[in-house]
Motif scaffolding. Structure first.
Motif, PDB file in Angstrom:
ATOM      1  N   GLY A 241      10.116  -4.496  -1.439  1.00 28.16           N
ATOM      2  CA  GLY A 241       9.560  -5.664  -0.564  1.00 28.16           C
ATOM      3  C   GLY A 241       8.250  -5.375   0.387  1.00 28.16           C
ATOM      4  N   GLY A 242       8.323  -4.137   0.831  1.00 26.31           N
ATOM      5  CA  GLY A 242       7.285  -3.522   1.727  1.00 26.31           C
ATOM      6  C   GLY A 242       6.071  -3.225   0.707  1.00 26.31           C
ATOM      7  N   PHE A 243       6.276  -2.502  -0.572  1.00 24.15           N
ATOM      8  CA  PHE A 243       5.456  -2.526  -1.671  1.00 24.15           C
ATOM      9  C   PHE A 243       4.621  -3.755  -2.067  1.00 24.15           C
ATOM     10  CE2 PHE A 243       4.626  -2.520  -6.179  1.00 24.15           C
ATOM     11  CZ  PHE A 243       3.604  -1.745  -6.362  1.00 24.15           C
ATOM     12  N   VAL A 244       5.553  -4.740  -2.207  1.00 20.89           N
ATOM     13  CA  VAL A 244       4.871  -6.161  -2.871  1.00 20.89           C
ATOM     14  C   VAL A 244       4.015  -6.625  -1.721  1.00 20.89           C
ATOM     15  CG1 VAL A 244       5.218  -8.306  -3.404  1.00 20.89           C
ATOM     16  CG2 VAL A 244       6.554  -6.624  -4.543  1.00 20.89           C
ATOM     17  N   ALA A 245       4.532  -6.601  -0.484  1.00 20.72           N
ATOM     18  CA  ALA A 245       3.631  -7.121   0.832  1.00 20.72           C
ATOM     19  C   ALA A 245       2.421  -6.398   0.671  1.00 20.72           C
ATOM     20  CB  ALA A 245       4.733  -7.062   1.831  1.00 20.72           C
ATOM     21  N   PHE A 246       2.533  -5.274   0.900  1.00 20.24           N
ATOM     22  CA  PHE A 246       1.201  -4.288   0.909  1.00 20.24           C
ATOM     23  C   PHE A 246       0.189  -4.494  -0.237  1.00 20.24           C
ATOM     24  CE2 PHE A 246       3.440  -2.235   4.475  1.00 20.24           C
ATOM     25  CZ  PHE A 246       2.206  -2.220   5.481  1.00 20.24           C
ATOM     26  N   SER A 247       0.953  -4.642  -1.443  1.00 19.74           N
ATOM     27  CA  SER A 247       0.036  -4.712  -2.602  1.00 19.74           C
ATOM     28  C   SER A 247      -0.685  -6.180  -2.419  1.00 19.74           C
ATOM     29  CB  SER A 247       0.983  -4.833  -3.796  1.00 19.74           C
ATOM     30  OG  SER A 247       1.466  -3.461  -4.000  1.00 19.74           O
ATOM     31  N   THR A 248      -0.147  -7.082  -1.972  1.00 21.55           N
ATOM     32  CA  THR A 248      -0.787  -8.383  -1.822  1.00 21.55           C
ATOM     33  C   THR A 248      -1.636  -8.521  -0.547  1.00 21.55           C
ATOM     34  OG1 THR A 248       1.119  -9.401  -0.804  1.00 21.55           O
ATOM     35  CG2 THR A 248       0.959  -9.877  -3.268  1.00 21.55           C
ATOM     36  N   TYR A 249      -1.103  -8.058   0.664  1.00 23.00           N
ATOM     37  CA  TYR A 249      -1.945  -8.273   1.706  1.00 23.00           C
ATOM     38  C   TYR A 249      -2.799  -7.164   2.313  1.00 23.00           C
ATOM     39  CZ  TYR A 249      -2.329 -10.877   6.079  1.00 23.00           C
ATOM     40  OH  TYR A 249      -2.796 -11.673   6.956  1.00 23.00           O
TER      41      TYR A 249
END
Length: 417
Positions: A241-249
């Motif tokens: 979840g942290g990876f996806v969040a930072f990848s998008t934001y």
């Protein structure tokens, strides 16, 4: 009659006891990884161009967060269904389906951007989430091609398909500048179609895989009854979840906190480096989990995430330190992703791997859905700070570290020589 009884006596070798021929498994996993790369590129198609949408449509922080979070939400929840369907229909059919189903969504994103419609872009982002479900196809597919003791490695290799986020972050803004906005999306759609054709003609399901005839709802319910499902869902929500969040934001974060130092292409480059670091670390995490146990690697991963999030929360000046910290955070998340799925294999009944994978992958996706919304809601304009949102990551990561420390380790049995 005597011969029949003797042939079926306990301990007598039978045809059913012959292990399946898993030769060619690495080629199949690599093909699945390439398919996942295409799917992740499509899934993250909106994020690299968010600055264009925000400027063209006059979007607020909240609107940008909603736009970025929509594909993540559908990609998360859809994994539950897709994971269970993979147990029923196999990886070859499901990879093909997910790739082709994402093509209309990519084209709709192109249309929404071309006419400047935020409402249509949100709807397109919702449909784009289908591409993000591709991860739930690849884990059971890859696991079936390797013996239990090497499934951490297999899932780690397949997990490198996350490189699609780096491809999207690095190439999408550059392609938009060089060949045009519409042509960029046509190219992404074309890549997905070509990949679907390659999958259909060259991919095959493992001889060790067996069709599950169990209906979707009982299958998912059965997965939810397993304690391992909830334990791994919580841990995966942090690391993936942290990876996806930072990848998008991350592009939005960098251009907001460091507006004078970072432009859209520079933000895309840094986001691509973040994704590459996680991608490289993921198979390493799987291999180390096979060797030392997934619990140890998970603890190291979560400790790294907490430490890096604390440093980022101090908002150091843009430069080498900031870059190194984000890379270390990404690597820690990658190690944890590999460890979590190495943990699932030995702890889950074989006929429920797809369903459990789907639920855990969905939890990971949901873990990436909320942070962009939280970051947008907690942004302090006067001080130009996202520190509150980052402190929440520190606290949640610390809680996950405690939970992981209380869990029972699991290792696949080593094959006898």
């Amino acid at each position: 009659m005597a011969e029949t009884q003797a042939s079926s006596a306990p301990g007598t070798p039978t045809q059913a006891a012959v292990p399946p021929d898993l030769r060619g498994g690495m080629f199949q996993v690599i093909l699945a990884t390439l398919a996942s790369t295409a799917g992740f590129w499509a899934w993250m198609a909106i994020s690299p161009l968010q600055n264009i949408y925000a400027t063209q449509m006059g979007l607020s922080q909240g609107a940008v967060s909603l736009m970025l979070a929509m594909p993540v939400l559908v990609g998360a929840l859809g994994r539950i269904v897709v994971g269970a369907m993979t147990d029923r229909f196999g990886g070859r059919k499901m990879f093909t389906f997910v790739l082709l189903a994402g093509v209309p969504a990519v084209l709709l994103v192109a249309l929404a951007g071309a006419i400047g419609s935020f409402g249509l872009l949100v709807i397109a982002g919702f449909l784009l989430g289908v591409s993000g479900t591709i991860f739930a196809v690849g884990i059971p597919f890859s696991s079936a091609w390797f013996p239990p003791a090497r499934r951490g490695f297999a899932n780690g290799v397949f997990g490198m398909g996350m490189i699609g986020t780096a491809v999207s972050a690095f190439f999408t803004p550059r392609l938009a500048n060089s060949i045009g906005y519409l042509n960029t999306h046509f190219l992404i759609a074309g890549v997905m179609v070509v990949m679907a054709v390659l999958v259909w003609f060259f991919m095959r399901d493992s001889p060790a895989w067996t069709v599950s005839r169990q209906k979707l709802v009982p299958k998912v319910t059965g997965a939810l009854k397993l304690l391992i499902t909830w334990e791994m869902s919580f841990l995966y929500a942090i690391v993936f979840g942290g990876f996806v969040a930072f990848s998008t934001y991350l592009p939005k974060y960098l251009m907001t906190i460091y507006p004078d130092e970072v432009d859209p292409i520079g933000a895309g480059t840094r986001t691509a480096m973040f994704a590459v670091a996680a991608v490289i670390a993921r198979p390493i995490g799987g291999v180390l989990a096979d060797r030392f146990g997934p619990k140890v690697i998970s603890l190291l991963s979560l400790a790294g995430v907490v430490a890096a999030a604390y440093v980022v929360g101090q908002q150091p000046a843009e430069g080498v330190l900031t870059g190194i910290v984000f890379l270390l955070m990404a690597a820690a998340m990658g190690l944890g992703m590999g460890a979590v799925f190495a943990w699932i294999g030995p702890s889950t009944p074989p006929d429920k791997v797809g369903a459990v994978t789907g639920v855990v992958a969905a939890a990971g996706g949901l873990g990436g859905y909320f942070p962009p919304l939280v970051m947008g809601a907690t942004y302090h304009a006067e001080s130009n700070s996202y520190s509150l949102g980052l402190w929440l990551l520190v606290l949640v990561g610390a809680l996950a570290l405690v939970v992981a420390g209380m869990l029972r380790d699991a290792r696949a049995p080593k094959p006898q020589k």
